[in-house]
Enzyme design. Sequence first.
Site, PDB file in Angstrom:
ATOM      1  N   SER A  65      74.580   9.252 -71.248  1.00 41.88           N
ATOM      2  CA  SER A  65      73.765   8.428 -70.347  1.00 41.88           C
ATOM      3  C   SER A  65      72.811   7.647 -71.251  1.00 41.88           C
ATOM      4  O   SER A  65      71.719   8.107 -71.564  1.00 41.88           O
ATOM      5  CB  SER A  65      72.980   9.302 -69.371  1.00 41.88           C
ATOM      6  OG  SER A  65      73.849  10.074 -68.586  1.00 41.88           O
ATOM      7  N   LYS A  94      74.064   4.176 -64.089  1.00 36.74           N
ATOM      8  CA  LYS A  94      73.797   5.616 -64.245  1.00 36.74           C
ATOM      9  C   LYS A  94      72.287   5.888 -64.287  1.00 36.74           C
ATOM     10  O   LYS A  94      71.797   6.846 -63.680  1.00 36.74           O
ATOM     11  CB  LYS A  94      74.470   6.124 -65.527  1.00 36.74           C
ATOM     12  CG  LYS A  94      74.089   7.529 -65.952  1.00 36.74           C
ATOM     13  CD  LYS A  94      74.583   8.588 -64.984  1.00 36.74           C
ATOM     14  CE  LYS A  94      74.003   9.955 -65.381  1.00 36.74           C
ATOM     15  NZ  LYS A  94      74.405  11.005 -64.448  1.00 36.74           N
ATOM     16  N   LYS A  96      64.393  10.993 -69.530  1.00 35.12           N
ATOM     17  CA  LYS A  96      64.938   9.904 -70.362  1.00 35.12           C
ATOM     18  C   LYS A  96      65.658   8.878 -69.490  1.00 35.12           C
ATOM     19  O   LYS A  96      65.477   7.670 -69.646  1.00 35.12           O
ATOM     20  CB  LYS A  96      65.870  10.531 -71.405  1.00 35.12           C
ATOM     21  CG  LYS A  96      66.715   9.628 -72.251  1.00 35.12           C
ATOM     22  CD  LYS A  96      68.170   9.507 -71.839  1.00 35.12           C
ATOM     23  CE  LYS A  96      68.931  10.758 -71.576  1.00 35.12           C
ATOM     24  NZ  LYS A  96      70.316  10.620 -71.175  1.00 35.12           N
TER      25      LYS A  96
HETATM   26  P1  NDP Z   1      72.862  18.856 -74.423  1.00 42.06           P
HETATM   27  O1  NDP Z   1      71.466  18.762 -74.851  1.00 42.06           O
HETATM   28  O2  NDP Z   1      73.358  20.113 -73.792  1.00 42.06           O
HETATM   29  O3  NDP Z   1      73.850  18.573 -75.676  1.00 42.06           O
HETATM   30  C1  NDP Z   1      73.606  17.509 -76.558  1.00 42.06           C
HETATM   31  C2  NDP Z   1      74.744  17.380 -77.549  1.00 42.06           C
HETATM   32  O4  NDP Z   1      74.420  16.310 -78.457  1.00 42.06           O
HETATM   33  C3  NDP Z   1      74.979  18.629 -78.414  1.00 42.06           C
HETATM   34  O5  NDP Z   1      76.345  18.707 -78.731  1.00 42.06           O
HETATM   35  C4  NDP Z   1      74.139  18.302 -79.649  1.00 42.06           C
HETATM   36  O6  NDP Z   1      74.595  18.968 -80.815  1.00 42.06           O
HETATM   37  C5  NDP Z   1      74.409  16.824 -79.784  1.00 42.06           C
HETATM   38  N1  NDP Z   1      73.373  16.126 -80.554  1.00 42.06           N
HETATM   39  C6  NDP Z   1      72.055  16.062 -80.275  1.00 42.06           C
HETATM   40  N2  NDP Z   1      71.431  15.282 -81.185  1.00 42.06           N
HETATM   41  C7  NDP Z   1      72.378  14.862 -82.050  1.00 42.06           C
HETATM   42  C8  NDP Z   1      72.353  14.041 -83.207  1.00 42.06           C
HETATM   43  N3  NDP Z   1      71.215  13.487 -83.659  1.00 42.06           N
HETATM   44  N4  NDP Z   1      73.506  13.827 -83.869  1.00 42.06           N
HETATM   45  C9  NDP Z   1      74.665  14.383 -83.444  1.00 42.06           C
HETATM   46  N5  NDP Z   1      74.761  15.171 -82.348  1.00 42.06           N
HETATM   47  C10 NDP Z   1      73.621  15.409 -81.670  1.00 42.06           C
HETATM   48  O7  NDP Z   1      73.139  17.603 -73.456  1.00 42.06           O
HETATM   49  P2  NDP Z   1      74.163  17.463 -72.239  1.00 42.06           P
HETATM   50  O8  NDP Z   1      75.512  17.872 -72.677  1.00 42.06           O
HETATM   51  O9  NDP Z   1      73.589  18.078 -71.013  1.00 42.06           O
HETATM   52  O10 NDP Z   1      74.103  15.883 -72.013  1.00 42.06           O
HETATM   53  C11 NDP Z   1      74.809  14.967 -72.829  1.00 42.06           C
HETATM   54  C12 NDP Z   1      74.706  13.584 -72.163  1.00 42.06           C
HETATM   55  O11 NDP Z   1      75.301  13.652 -70.861  1.00 42.06           O
HETATM   56  C13 NDP Z   1      73.254  13.122 -71.959  1.00 42.06           C
HETATM   57  O12 NDP Z   1      73.173  11.731 -72.109  1.00 42.06           O
HETATM   58  C14 NDP Z   1      72.980  13.524 -70.504  1.00 42.06           C
HETATM   59  O13 NDP Z   1      71.946  12.728 -69.953  1.00 42.06           O
HETATM   60  C15 NDP Z   1      74.334  13.281 -69.867  1.00 42.06           C
HETATM   61  N6  NDP Z   1      74.622  14.047 -68.660  1.00 42.06           N
HETATM   62  C16 NDP Z   1      74.410  15.410 -68.583  1.00 42.06           C
HETATM   63  C17 NDP Z   1      74.702  16.102 -67.416  1.00 42.06           C
HETATM   64  C18 NDP Z   1      74.517  17.583 -67.281  1.00 42.06           C
HETATM   65  O14 NDP Z   1      74.695  18.115 -66.159  1.00 42.06           O
HETATM   66  N7  NDP Z   1      74.177  18.332 -68.332  1.00 42.06           N
HETATM   67  C19 NDP Z   1      75.188  15.392 -66.209  1.00 42.06           C
HETATM   68  C20 NDP Z   1      75.464  13.980 -66.416  1.00 42.06           C
HETATM   69  C21 NDP Z   1      75.148  13.341 -67.586  1.00 42.06           C
HETATM   70  P3  NDP Z   1      74.027  20.432 -81.241  1.00 42.06           P
HETATM   71  O15 NDP Z   1      74.991  21.419 -80.639  1.00 42.06           O
HETATM   72  O16 NDP Z   1      74.041  20.399 -82.706  1.00 42.06           O
HETATM   73  O17 NDP Z   1      72.634  20.546 -80.673  1.00 42.06           O
END
Ligand code: NDP
Length: 305
Positions: A98, A173, A242
């Site tokens: 997102s 979104k 965010k």
């Molecule tokens: P999380 O915080 O659970 O996971 C984030 C992911 O991004 C992890 O794999 C993390 O890796 C990785 N990450 C974070 N920072 C970096 C970086 N600097 N470089 C590389 N990898 C990085 O988030 P979500 O999975 O919940 O959400 C992901 C996206 O989806 C967001 O934009 C969110 O707004 C959107 N979303 C989420 C929903 C939900 O229900 N959770 C629903 C709909 C949209 P690591 O394992 O190393 O921390």
Amino acid sequence: MTAQPVGFVGLGAIGWPMAARLAGRGPVVVWNRTRERADSFVARHGGRAAGTPRELAAACSIVLTCLPNSREVEEVLSGPQGLEEGWAPGGLLLDCTSGEPHRSRVIAERLARREVSFADAPVSGGTNGAEAGTLVVMVGGTEDVVSRATPVLQAFAARIVHTGPVGTGHAVKAVNNALLGTHIMTLAEGLTGLVKAGVAPDRAVEAINLSSGRSFVSEVLVPDRVLTGTWPRTFRLALLAKDVGIACRVLQEAGVDAPVLEAVHGALGAVIDALGDAGADYLEAIRVAEERAGVAIRTPGGAAS
Ligand code: NDP
């Protein structure tokens, strides 16, 4: 002939079940910043883990990213070990983050110089929807790119909406989640007030859900989680805040005043400060409102909070 693997970057709360759905359909290559999580994914769902984003792009012409925001997408694209260095012409990035529309337009231009296509493809439907394959995807990109992306996105999506050119998926979104955030914050105020005024919470929710003020929050999230006192961690409050911030910027750039959404954004920020927990779930906003009001929005005789 073996199908070409699809690449997936970002095995977070929602990325993991999305990638698992892809792994159920064909070969995948995954990369996650924390390597152990990629190894756990492969042990459970198959495929293989790439050592770097570059290695992943070299193995997969189609790559999906699902990261906190567009800044993190730029990070995995850039540098000697970034995705960009690995792709051959003809690659495609589907960004399920997102993210931010203006950054996505810059990313699309940058990738086009390498003959790599881009679409923003954020999702809605939560972690349960990802597991069930019932997500909605809002895709910003050309018709050609959407046609190429559709069979891949169908691994986890029940509906795919082509919203327009690059950036529009992220814009829609963000506004969707601004509405979600608004419903959460206004229901938190309204329900705590009603309970404090002596109304039984389940009766209040029942009446609202039969009436014109109902929403996904009142119809699904409050009955499933708040009334039962069940508080799973599925979507971080910081990510919701965010998204509301992105929506405010989208409206500002369009020349539209958004005092209500700005207020919701500020209120969510205050809740995050009060909680002091980067991992707090988005419905913790309702729990904080309960604490402030000194009441609990629970079904009488239901599970303890
Ligand atoms: P999380 O915080 O659970 O996971 C984030 C992911 O991004 C992890 O794999 C993390 O890796 C990785 N990450 C974070 N920072 C970096 C970086 N600097 N470089 C590389 N990898 C990085 O988030 P979500 O999975 O919940 O959400 C992901 C996206 O989806 C967001 O934009 C969110 O707004 C959107 N979303 C989420 C929903 C939900 O229900 N959770 C629903 C709909 C949209 P690591 O394992 O190393 O921390």
